[in-house]
Write a protein that holds these residues in place. Structure first.
Motif, PDB file in Angstrom:
ATOM      1  N   ALA B 357      45.776 -27.834 -34.953  1.00 35.68           N
ATOM      2  CA  ALA B 357      47.095 -27.239 -35.199  1.00 35.68           C
ATOM      3  C   ALA B 357      47.277 -26.934 -36.686  1.00 35.68           C
ATOM      4  CB  ALA B 357      48.186 -28.178 -34.704  1.00 35.68           C
ATOM      5  N   ALA B 358      46.759 -27.837 -37.539  1.00 34.66           N
ATOM      6  CA  ALA B 358      46.903 -27.640 -38.983  1.00 34.66           C
ATOM      7  C   ALA B 358      46.109 -26.428 -39.468  1.00 34.66           C
ATOM      8  CB  ALA B 358      46.458 -28.899 -39.729  1.00 34.66           C
ATOM      9  N   ARG B 359      44.983 -26.161 -38.818  1.00 36.28           N
ATOM     10  CA  ARG B 359      44.200 -24.957 -39.169  1.00 36.28           C
ATOM     11  C   ARG B 359      45.048 -23.709 -39.027  1.00 36.28           C
ATOM     12  NH1 ARG B 359      39.353 -24.159 -35.372  1.00 36.28           N
ATOM     13  NH2 ARG B 359      39.221 -22.122 -36.361  1.00 36.28           N
ATOM     14  N   VAL B 360      45.897 -23.730 -37.987  1.00 41.45           N
ATOM     15  CA  VAL B 360      46.768 -22.576 -37.729  1.00 41.45           C
ATOM     16  C   VAL B 360      47.947 -22.578 -38.708  1.00 41.45           C
ATOM     17  CG1 VAL B 360      48.248 -21.466 -35.994  1.00 41.45           C
ATOM     18  CG2 VAL B 360      46.104 -22.586 -35.289  1.00 41.45           C
ATOM     19  N   ALA B 361      48.479 -23.779 -38.974  1.00 40.58           N
ATOM     20  CA  ALA B 361      49.695 -23.878 -39.792  1.00 40.58           C
ATOM     21  C   ALA B 361      49.434 -23.666 -41.288  1.00 40.58           C
ATOM     22  CB  ALA B 361      50.332 -25.252 -39.579  1.00 40.58           C
ATOM     23  N   ARG B 362      48.225 -23.969 -41.722  1.00 40.66           N
ATOM     24  CA  ARG B 362      47.910 -23.952 -43.155  1.00 40.66           C
ATOM     25  C   ARG B 362      48.234 -22.600 -43.790  1.00 40.66           C
ATOM     26  NH1 ARG B 362      44.587 -27.439 -45.959  1.00 40.66           N
ATOM     27  NH2 ARG B 362      43.740 -28.250 -44.009  1.00 40.66           N
ATOM     28  N   GLY B 363      49.089 -22.660 -44.803  1.00 39.40           N
ATOM     29  CA  GLY B 363      49.412 -21.442 -45.540  1.00 39.40           C
ATOM     30  C   GLY B 363      50.356 -20.501 -44.802  1.00 39.40           C
ATOM     31  N   ARG B 364      50.895 -20.938 -43.666  1.00 44.20           N
ATOM     32  CA  ARG B 364      51.841 -20.090 -42.933  1.00 44.20           C
ATOM     33  C   ARG B 364      53.191 -20.803 -42.844  1.00 44.20           C
ATOM     34  NH1 ARG B 364      46.889 -19.287 -39.968  1.00 44.20           N
ATOM     35  NH2 ARG B 364      46.199 -17.129 -40.196  1.00 44.20           N
ATOM     36  N   LYS B 365      54.193 -20.106 -42.320  1.00 46.86           N
ATOM     37  CA  LYS B 365      55.538 -20.689 -42.230  1.00 46.86           C
ATOM     38  C   LYS B 365      56.060 -20.617 -40.796  1.00 46.86           C
ATOM     39  CE  LYS B 365      56.500 -21.607 -46.591  1.00 46.86           C
ATOM     40  NZ  LYS B 365      56.427 -23.012 -47.007  1.00 46.86           N
ATOM     41  N   VAL B 366      56.700 -21.704 -40.374  1.00 38.06           N
ATOM     42  CA  VAL B 366      57.371 -21.724 -39.074  1.00 38.06           C
ATOM     43  C   VAL B 366      58.493 -20.691 -39.081  1.00 38.06           C
ATOM     44  CG1 VAL B 366      58.867 -23.141 -37.593  1.00 38.06           C
ATOM     45  CG2 VAL B 366      56.816 -24.144 -38.618  1.00 38.06           C
ATOM     46  N   ALA B 367      58.629 -19.936 -37.995  1.00 37.93           N
ATOM     47  CA  ALA B 367      59.682 -18.919 -37.902  1.00 37.93           C
ATOM     48  C   ALA B 367      61.045 -19.568 -38.128  1.00 37.93           C
ATOM     49  CB  ALA B 367      59.626 -18.239 -36.541  1.00 37.93           C
ATOM     50  N   GLY B 368      61.917 -18.837 -38.788  1.00 41.56           N
ATOM     51  CA  GLY B 368      63.194 -19.374 -39.268  1.00 41.56           C
ATOM     52  C   GLY B 368      63.975 -20.221 -38.274  1.00 41.56           C
ATOM     53  N   ARG B 369      64.156 -19.721 -37.053  1.00 43.58           N
ATOM     54  CA  ARG B 369      65.043 -20.464 -36.149  1.00 43.58           C
ATOM     55  C   ARG B 369      64.321 -21.519 -35.318  1.00 43.58           C
ATOM     56  NH1 ARG B 369      63.612 -18.493 -31.622  1.00 43.58           N
ATOM     57  NH2 ARG B 369      62.518 -16.503 -31.697  1.00 43.58           N
ATOM     58  N   VAL B 370      63.018 -21.662 -35.505  1.00 36.99           N
ATOM     59  CA  VAL B 370      62.265 -22.605 -34.659  1.00 36.99           C
ATOM     60  C   VAL B 370      62.318 -24.015 -35.252  1.00 36.99           C
ATOM     61  CG1 VAL B 370      59.979 -23.212 -33.757  1.00 36.99           C
ATOM     62  CG2 VAL B 370      60.731 -20.827 -33.774  1.00 36.99           C
ATOM     63  N   ARG B 371      62.654 -24.967 -34.400  1.00 38.03           N
ATOM     64  CA  ARG B 371      62.619 -26.383 -34.754  1.00 38.03           C
ATOM     65  C   ARG B 371      61.243 -26.879 -34.366  1.00 38.03           C
ATOM     66  NH1 ARG B 371      65.258 -30.804 -31.589  1.00 38.03           N
ATOM     67  NH2 ARG B 371      65.850 -29.205 -30.085  1.00 38.03           N
ATOM     68  N   ALA B 372      60.455 -27.339 -35.353  1.00 34.05           N
ATOM     69  CA  ALA B 372      59.055 -27.684 -35.065  1.00 34.05           C
ATOM     70  C   ALA B 372      58.756 -29.124 -35.471  1.00 34.05           C
ATOM     71  CB  ALA B 372      58.123 -26.725 -35.801  1.00 34.05           C
TER      72      ALA B 372
END
Lengths: 206, 467
Positions: B357-372
């Protein structure tokens, strides 16, 4: 509850239609925050008995025509999902003494057995006939006979199935298993003595 | 004629045949948690009976644990009461309890394997249906109800009927971006949520043999979602390497003896099975279980099924699924809007899940309205992830990094869906109300797919993100 012989069971039925009715539907997890089973009866099928505004939805468990019913009728794979005994306990607290369905999830059927509730299967066409009977003539008594593996209702006789070992448990009254299992004390010790992971490489202190 | 693992382990643990025809089966490891045990301990107390094998019994707390704060007493009075009951019962009966202060607490199906408690050739029981997880190590492991928890505490045995065994062969290789979660969702979608009734599933084949232990745990975890109470994988070098050096695994002097026993319980090459099923791994794509049971799953490149085109037996539940989800039959799976993202659970809350999951998340941002939320499966997983800086990767991307527990897999703790929220979840069940809101909607997928959905704000093919 102590074990007793259960050969026959007679009473009215409550129809709960649908396949794959899971244990979260029967008793939502949030009502399992309790150290006893005492409060479960009031929450059985909670989320399908009320709409989001809290108004009754006309669920069969609230239908006065089915008040006092002791046999729950259902379709395929009833009780799938979690191992929570809270599900049959909640049904029992409402008054259910037997469940008749096309098929059951295994852990659920075992949990029913453990608290003295026979879970028996019927053919799909017979399930439909019984559901319709309970819906149209809710005053009809169903007569479940575990010895003969028959269910009599509305002048008809339906064959029912259950695993033979499970049937015997009711016929000899050993569904409350603990006493029976305790009787095997010396054999339990013999098995423990021959298991290599107990005798030769038990858990270190960790 | 050879024997399969189930038959070998069953025979070894059979105490006697009971009058009903069921077997009295010895249980080698009993795992206990706060939800399904208090009534069992109360039944013991009422009958004045003790725990027969406290040294083969271990407890942890997971379902009701808040993941935002470890302070006691818990804000939820009922949760606090359950926790105290477990602490008291463990102390009273001499059961080792991995509480939040131990550094070893976590979801029961994460800590059993990672502490080396779950081993090949054991029978393992726990009052939780996802106990099938431990079968990944070559154990026969199954969920039990509370009366059976009582039976195991009192006698270390259960009354059980021997299941049939279905060999599930996963051939070929998984393509990049396709995970163990997709394999098990694919199996359940093929065989149905009740296809495993009366059966244990033995998973094997090239794809399974190539899997790490953590991937295998994900596969076995969801056996019960296919109706199979037991799922297992034959122990091999991957299993032994995984166990070596773990706190409760056999130590040096006993290691060889243990491995010899473990090798011996694996299914013989000419073992017989009651049934067989083959899945071609290289055809699999990332899966999304979009409906109201885990069998209602489709590939991310596919469209939601049209009830009229499905077999009659599926139609009723499909219509119920559409009535609940509000999704449109025939709509593409990709692009489904997501409000919440949950990475964790006994299915996918291990270190390798968090890494993917971190491979995907690295350097990216969760969409504004999403609670993650990222919720490690155990304190050891959390420690290892933090040592690698994964918590930072997630935090920088806008995920909340939480304390270990079952969290949003089920609505027994403060992490719940609100209203009609749609949750991309790495957990195991999408039943109506499962995540705490009667109107909430759950999309089951792999942790990498959840991370991709969190970032896009909608269901997205993780392979496009990674490429």
């Amino acid at each position: 509850m102590s074990s007793s012989v259960i050969r026959q069971l007679k009473g009215r039925a409550v129809p709960v239609r649908g396949n794959d009715i899971d244990t979260d539907r029967i008793i939502p997890a949030r009502f399992m925050k309790t150290v006893s089973f005492d409060s479960l009866g009031q929450h059985v099928f909670h989320d399908v008995r009320r709409d989001p505004q809290g108004k009754p939805t006309g669920h069969p468990f609230d239908d006065p025509r089915h008040a006092g019913a002791v046999i729950l009728l259902a379709n395929r794979n009833f009780g799938c999902g979690s191992s929570r005994e809270h599900a049959p306990q909640a049904l029992a607290a409402w008054g259910i003494r037997a469940v008749v369905a096309e098929s059951f999830a295994e852990i659920f059927a075992g949990n029913c057995t453990a608290i003295g509730i026979p879970a028996v299967e019927v053919e799909a066409a017979d399930a439909e006939a019984l559901l319709r009977l309970a819906e149209t003539r809710p005053e009809t008594d169903l007569d479940l006979d575990l010895e003969a593996l028959r269910l009599q209702a509305g002048g008809k006789s339906y064959p029912v199935r259950m695993p033979e070992a499970r049937r015997k448990v009711f016929l000899i009254g050993s569904w409350d298993t603990m006493g029976l299992l305790l009787e095997g004390r010396s054999e339990i010790a013999a098995v423990a003595a021959r298991l290599p992971y107990l005798a030769e490489f038990p858990y270190p202190r960790g | 004629m050879g024997k399969n693992l189930l038959d070998k382990v069953w025979d070894l643990h059979t105490v006697r045949r009971l009058p009903s025809g069921e077997d009295q089966l010895f249980i080698g490891l009993h795992l206990v948690h706060e939800v399904t045990s208090p009534q069992a301990f109360a039944m013991l107390e009422a009958r004045g009976i003790g725990v027969l094998h406290p040294k083969r019994t271990f407890a942890t707390a997971d379902h009701i644990i808040p993941t935002d704060s470890s302070s006691r007493p818990f804000a939820d009075r009922l949760a606090e009461e359950m926790m105290r009951a477990l602490e008291a019962n463990a102390a009273r009966y001499g059961i080792r309890f991995f509480g939040p202060g131990s550094g070893l607490q976590g979801i029961v199906h994460v800590i059993g394997p990672e502490l080396g408690l779950s081993q090949p050739g054991l029978t393992i029981a726990c009052g939780d249906s996802h106990t099938s997880t431990h079968g990944a190590l070559g154990a026969i492991a199954f969920g039990i109800g509370t009366s059976q928890v009582r039976d195991v505490l009192a006698t270390q045995t259960l009354s059980l009927a021997r299941p049939k065994v279905r060999r599930i062969e996963v051939r070929g290789r998984l393509r990049a971006g396709v995970y163990a979660k997709d394999v098990i969702l694919g199996i359940i979608a093929s065989l149905g949520v009740n296809g495993g009734l009366g059966h244990a599933y033995e998973y094997g084949g090239q794809a399974v043999e190539a899997m790490s232990m953590e991937e295998r745990l994900t596969i076995c975890n969801m056996s019960i979602e296919g109706g199979a109470r037991v799922g297992y994988i034959n122990p091999d070098q991957t299993t032994f390497a995984y166990l070596q050096g773990r706190p409760f695994a056999p130590h040096d002097g006993q290691w060889e003896k243990a491995v010899r026993f473990w090798r011996g319980v694996a299914s013989d090459p000419d073992a017989t099975y009651d049934d067989r099923f083959v899945l071609e791994a290289d055809r699999l794509q990332p899966m999304v279980a979009w409906g109201i049971n885990p069998g209602q799953a489709a590939g991310v490149e596919e469209k939601l099924p049209l009830p009229g085109e499905r077999p009659a037996a599926e139609r009723e539940t499909l219509e119920k699924a559409y009535a609940h989800t509000g999704f449109t039959p025939g709509a593409p799976v990709a692009g489904t809007r997501v409000d919440v993202a949950f990475i964790g659970s006994c299915t996918n809350g291990r270190l390798s899940d968090l890494r993917e999951a971190a491979r995907v998340a690295r350097g990216r941002k969760v969409a504004g309205r999403v609670r993650a939320l990222v919720v490690p499966g155990s304190q050891r997983v959390a420690d290892a992830a933090q040592a690698e800086g994964l918590d930072q990767v997630f935090r920088e991307a806008g995920f909340q990094w939480r304390l270990p527990g079952c969290s949003m897999c089920l609505g027994m703790n403060p992490d719940v869906l609100v209203g009609e929220e749609v949750c991309a979840s790495s957990s195991n069940r999408n039943f109506i109300g499962r995540q705490g809101s009667p109107r909430g909607r759950t999309l089951l997928m792999s942790p990498a797919m959840v991370a991709a959905a969190a970032i896009a704000g909608q269901v997205t093919d993780v392979r496009e993100v990674l490429s």
